[in-house]
Enzyme design. Structure first.
Site, mmCIF file in Angstrom:
data_model
loop_
_atom_site.group_PDB
_atom_site.id
_atom_site.type_symbol
_atom_site.label_atom_id
_atom_site.label_comp_id
_atom_site.label_asym_id
_atom_site.label_seq_id
_atom_site.Cartn_x
_atom_site.Cartn_y
_atom_site.Cartn_z
ATOM 1 N NE ARG A 1 46.612 -15.738 88.028
ATOM 2 C CZ ARG A 1 46.534 -14.440 87.717
ATOM 3 N NH1 ARG A 1 46.993 -13.516 88.537
ATOM 4 N NH2 ARG A 1 45.943 -14.069 86.614
ATOM 5 C CB SER B 1 45.590 -20.780 83.730
ATOM 6 O OG SER B 1 44.811 -19.762 83.152
ATOM 7 C CD GLU C 1 46.586 -20.002 87.785
ATOM 8 O OE1 GLU C 1 47.017 -19.397 86.785
ATOM 9 O OE2 GLU C 1 45.404 -19.976 88.146
HETATM 10 C C1 LIG Z 1 37.019 -22.294 84.659
HETATM 11 C C2 LIG Z 1 38.012 -21.667 85.600
HETATM 12 C C3 LIG Z 1 38.491 -20.377 85.367
HETATM 13 C C4 LIG Z 1 39.417 -19.788 86.235
HETATM 14 N N1 LIG Z 1 39.863 -18.525 85.968
HETATM 15 C C5 LIG Z 1 40.750 -17.941 86.800
HETATM 16 C C6 LIG Z 1 41.227 -16.620 86.528
HETATM 17 O O1 LIG Z 1 40.844 -15.983 85.560
HETATM 18 N N2 LIG Z 1 42.124 -16.070 87.378
HETATM 19 C C7 LIG Z 1 42.560 -16.739 88.486
HETATM 20 O O2 LIG Z 1 43.381 -16.173 89.221
HETATM 21 N N3 LIG Z 1 42.122 -17.987 88.770
HETATM 22 C C8 LIG Z 1 41.240 -18.596 87.963
HETATM 23 N N4 LIG Z 1 40.798 -19.867 88.224
HETATM 24 C C9 LIG Z 1 41.318 -20.581 89.395
HETATM 25 C C10 LIG Z 1 40.396 -20.519 90.639
HETATM 26 O O3 LIG Z 1 39.065 -20.267 90.281
HETATM 27 C C11 LIG Z 1 40.827 -19.441 91.630
HETATM 28 O O4 LIG Z 1 42.152 -19.663 92.042
HETATM 29 C C12 LIG Z 1 39.905 -19.403 92.866
HETATM 30 O O5 LIG Z 1 40.229 -18.297 93.667
HETATM 31 C C13 LIG Z 1 39.982 -20.668 93.708
HETATM 32 O O6 LIG Z 1 38.932 -20.597 94.650
HETATM 33 P P1 LIG Z 1 38.350 -21.872 95.348
HETATM 34 O O7 LIG Z 1 37.434 -21.419 96.426
HETATM 35 O O8 LIG Z 1 37.776 -22.790 94.347
HETATM 36 O O9 LIG Z 1 39.674 -22.499 95.997
HETATM 37 P P2 LIG Z 1 40.040 -24.048 96.152
HETATM 38 O O10 LIG Z 1 40.327 -24.620 94.809
HETATM 39 O O11 LIG Z 1 39.045 -24.746 96.984
HETATM 40 O O12 LIG Z 1 41.421 -23.933 96.957
HETATM 41 C C14 LIG Z 1 42.562 -23.389 96.325
HETATM 42 C C15 LIG Z 1 43.665 -23.234 97.384
HETATM 43 O O13 LIG Z 1 43.285 -22.238 98.317
HETATM 44 C C16 LIG Z 1 43.201 -22.808 99.627
HETATM 45 N N5 LIG Z 1 42.065 -22.173 100.288
HETATM 46 C C17 LIG Z 1 40.796 -22.074 99.827
HETATM 47 N N6 LIG Z 1 40.042 -21.370 100.699
HETATM 48 C C18 LIG Z 1 40.852 -21.037 101.724
HETATM 49 C C19 LIG Z 1 40.675 -20.326 102.947
HETATM 50 N N7 LIG Z 1 39.487 -19.794 103.300
HETATM 51 N N8 LIG Z 1 41.743 -20.183 103.777
HETATM 52 C C20 LIG Z 1 42.949 -20.703 103.459
HETATM 53 N N9 LIG Z 1 43.169 -21.393 102.313
HETATM 54 C C21 LIG Z 1 42.138 -21.553 101.471
HETATM 55 C C22 LIG Z 1 43.034 -24.303 99.426
HETATM 56 O O14 LIG Z 1 43.506 -25.040 100.542
HETATM 57 C C23 LIG Z 1 43.900 -24.510 98.196
HETATM 58 O O15 LIG Z 1 45.244 -24.556 98.572
HETATM 59 C C24 LIG Z 1 39.871 -20.499 87.375
HETATM 60 C C25 LIG Z 1 39.385 -21.802 87.614
HETATM 61 C C26 LIG Z 1 38.468 -22.371 86.735
HETATM 62 C C27 LIG Z 1 37.960 -23.762 87.015
#
Ligand SMILES: Cc1cc2nc3c(=O)[nH]c(=O)nc-3n(C[C@H](O)[C@H](O)[C@H](O)COP(=O)(O)OP(=O)(O)OC[C@H]3O[C@@H](n4cnc5c(N)ncnc54)[C@H](O)[C@@H]3O)c2cc1C
Length: 345
Positions: A160, A238, A337
């Site tokens: 992570r 998580s 996380e």
């Molecule tokens: C229901 C649910 C289930 C989930 N299950 C998992 C799982 O099984 N495993 C897991 O690892 N995660 C899980 N997650 C967490 C999450 O979905 C992941 O971490 C996902 O990759 C985040 O993507 P996002 O586009 O929503 O990022 P955001 O939430 O928009 O951003 C997260 C971080 O990444 C940065 N960021 C986003 N895009 C970029 C970019 N292009 N360049 C630089 N920085 C960037 C943001 O600034 C922030 O710091 C879950 C979340 C939810 C709500």
């Protein structure tokens, strides 16, 4: 002003001082460069599924990554390199790979958010992580203004986390290239619950489509697939990472625990312990918290949810209560996380 609650899966977060939509790579680079030049704080926003944003909002420019594009290329080893723009919906990328008979992403089905965020925390689930299949990550280096292609070995992927998560204000992910196998069978199944769901032994393979639907079924049972009709999915996934303990720390935990503690080998003599088990056994069961506000998911103790009327302040108060309770019971300090913006735990 744009309310960030509309852009996070928790439905939490106050207004952004400025909000820019970036539908193309050049718009994304221009927006970041302009905000950096003006000295304004920048928040890069993907799907908002790993963000906990302050009720006060964000006092700078939020840049929403909406770039699109997926390119498939034959790799020298006969497999396929898939290059995905940062703003592509992650589960759409996984579904297209599975439908196209490509193996490597199937265990990562049903994770919300955008492709560009997957290298940030080395997204993982059901025994696999994106680090296993990422060839390289194309980034804008905000310090130098240059576009760089960073190979997997320089991304410092670990559980992570990554080089990008450790250097939060430096890189904007523009695209990610994944090396996928032309293969009807999945990666080896490494997660007991998934093996049971599929009726295979641990380490065996199954059809990529079967693995995807097996993962989606398990995730739905745990409230880990977004579902607007199910408040237990209004989370950031998580809330805590699974603690990795050395032998001495684990011995302390085992002595304090009411029974055998589940553990997984984490290499170097360390073990990973499920945070959900610690939370539950410290007295925070499913649905613990304020009904209709901030509470533990009724389906999974690792997800903290906004059941409708919560604030970020309330969610963090619950998270602190759980972290402190687990520490008092077992001497283990849980680490959040999601990325916390304008707030601390
Ligand atoms: C229901 C649910 C289930 C989930 N299950 C998992 C799982 O099984 N495993 C897991 O690892 N995660 C899980 N997650 C967490 C999450 O979905 C992941 O971490 C996902 O990759 C985040 O993507 P996002 O586009 O929503 O990022 P955001 O939430 O928009 O951003 C997260 C971080 O990444 C940065 N960021 C986003 N895009 C970029 C970019 N292009 N360049 C630089 N920085 C960037 C943001 O600034 C922030 O710091 C879950 C979340 C939810 C709500």
């Amino acid at each position: 002003m744009t309310s960030l609650a509309d852009y996070t899966t928790l439905g939490l977060g106050g207004p952004a001082k400025a909000f820019v939509d970036a539908p193309t790579q050049s718009a994304l680079i221009d927006a970041v460069t302009a905000a950096d030049a003006s000295g304004d704080p920048v928040l890069i926003l993907g799907g908002g599924s790993n963000l906990v944003i302050a009720d006060e909002g964000f006092p700078g420019t939020v840049i929403h990554v909406n770039t699109r594009g997926v390119a498939y290329a034959d790799a020298a080893d006969g497999q396929v390199d898939v290059t995905v723009a940062a703003g592509e919906d992650w589960d759409g990328v996984v579904a297209a790979a599975v439908d196209g008979g490509l193996a490597g992403l199937e265990c990562l089905s049903g994770i919300p958010g955008r492709a560009g965020a997957t290298p940030i925390q080395n997204v993982g689930a059901y025994g696999h992580e994106v680090a296993e299949v990422i060839t390289n990550v194309r980034v804008l280096d905000r310090l130098t203004g240059q576009i760089q292609v960073i190979p997997n070995e320089s991304c410092h992927f670990a559980y992570r986390t990554s080089y990008f998560k450790q250097n939060p204000a430096r890189y904007v992910v523009l695209a990610v290239t994944f090396h996928l196998a032309r293969e009807p069978l999945s990666m080896p199944v490494k997660y007991a619950e998934l093996a049971a769901q599929l009726g295979v032994e641990m380490g065996e393979r199954a059809g990529v489509g079967e693995v995807r639907s097996g993962v989606l079924k398990i995730r739905a049972r745990k409230g880990m697939v977004l579902n607007p009709g199910d408040p237990d999915t209004k989370s950031a996934g998580s809330f805590f990472t699974n603690p990795v303990l050395d032998a001495e720390q684990f011995a302390g935990l085992a002595a304090a625990a009411p029974g055998p503690v589940p553990r997984f080998d984490a290499g170097d003599g360390k073990v990973k312990v499920p945070a959900a088990w610690l939370i539950e056994h410290a007295g925070f069961g499913k649905a613990y918290g304020a009904p209709g506000r901030a509470r533990v998911s009724a389906k999974h103790t690792l997800a903290l949810i906004n059941a409708g009327g919560a604030t970020t302040t309330e969610l963090l108060a619950l998270a602190r209560e759980i972290r402190d309770g687990v520490r008092a019971a077992f001497g283990v300090t849980l680490t959040p996380e999601p990325i916390l913006v304008g707030v601390t735990l």
